[in-house]
Design an enzyme around this catalytic site. Sequence first.
Site, PDB file in Angstrom:
ATOM      1  N   CYS A 114      -6.572   4.896 -11.651  1.00  6.92           N
ATOM      2  CA  CYS A 114      -7.026   6.178 -11.132  1.00  6.92           C
ATOM      3  C   CYS A 114      -6.829   7.275 -12.178  1.00  6.92           C
ATOM      4  CB  CYS A 114      -6.329   6.493  -9.809  1.00  6.92           C
ATOM      5  SG  CYS A 114      -7.146   7.807  -8.855  1.00  6.92           S
ATOM      6  N   HIS A 241      -6.810   1.472  -6.320  1.00  4.93           N
ATOM      7  CA  HIS A 241      -5.348   1.352  -6.409  1.00  4.93           C
ATOM      8  C   HIS A 241      -4.862  -0.027  -5.946  1.00  4.93           C
ATOM      9  CE1 HIS A 241      -4.153   5.593  -7.191  1.00  4.93           C
ATOM     10  NE2 HIS A 241      -5.332   5.857  -6.642  1.00  4.93           N
ATOM     11  N   GLU A 243      -2.000  -1.260  -6.548  1.00  5.57           N
ATOM     12  CA  GLU A 243      -0.578  -1.127  -6.180  1.00  5.57           C
ATOM     13  C   GLU A 243      -0.414  -0.604  -4.762  1.00  5.57           C
ATOM     14  OE1 GLU A 243      -1.550   3.075  -7.233  1.00  5.57           O
ATOM     15  OE2 GLU A 243      -2.289   1.070  -7.741  1.00  5.57           O
TER      16      GLU A 243
END
Length: 299
Positions: A114, A241, A243
């Site tokens: 990002c 994302h 994560e």
Amino acid sequence: MVSGQEPQTNNRQPVHALVLTGFGINCEEELAAAYRLAGGEVTIVHFNQVLSGETSIHDYDVLNFPGGFSFGDDLGSGVVMANKVRFRKLPSGRTLLEELSAFIEAGNYVVGICNGFQMLVKMGLLPDFAGQQEREVTLTHNASGRYEDRWVRLAVNPNNRSPFLKGLTSLEVPVRHGEGRLVIRDEEIRSRILAEGLNCLTYCDATGCETELYPHNPNGAELNCAGLTDTTGHVFGLMPHPEAFLSLYNHPDWTRRKRLDPAVSEEGDGLKLFRNIVEHISQSRAAQPAEAAPNEVSL
């Protein structure tokens, strides 16, 4: 070798990731958790600790630029941080960008997610065909004209060069950004990205087909691009994302999925990327000849 001493092998060293924080970065803890769950070790440091020379990136295997809003995106997402990397001199006398180039040439890995992806393209590290860290693409305001916070499906380019994506064909992960639309400088760069498989992740619809239609493509990116690598595969940037999807229970639809399939994996799609890179680095070390320890004597 001296009797009674165990041989030292490269593959016993843990894979160690460095995660940067500070100046508005806010996804460092989730990113660190991803590496720990994947079996790696993680150090989180403030960006200033690297710029001051207190922490050396060369002590790590993977350098991570997490998501967030560095410097509030006031001059454009990732611009100020990229300029710090490009122009700020370290105690070594070199810029951090020069240190990054050496880090990559040594066979290490850099990933930006990002806001981190925005930094990498504005540093000129992606795709970097000329090898001069000149900006060849950029990430700018979403075509929708608004901030997008939604789950997306991604198709993995089978010709991609990133060990993060090894064995993967698709992913479902969230996006949350206002400036994720990839714009390519010219047709030559566009053609090379396609020809060399650097467009490693593309937005797709529910059937798995690549699409330019909103909201499946949430930002209107050229080539429907959600992620890029450089020509070496050692630099990887993506807007979504991974994560943020380490566990099934991160997904808003987890209850229905669990009900329909009680045996469904409790791991999120995003964790697969981090397992891949930790495994890849570990296997690469295992394939290298072991270095003799300083107190070992060859007979």
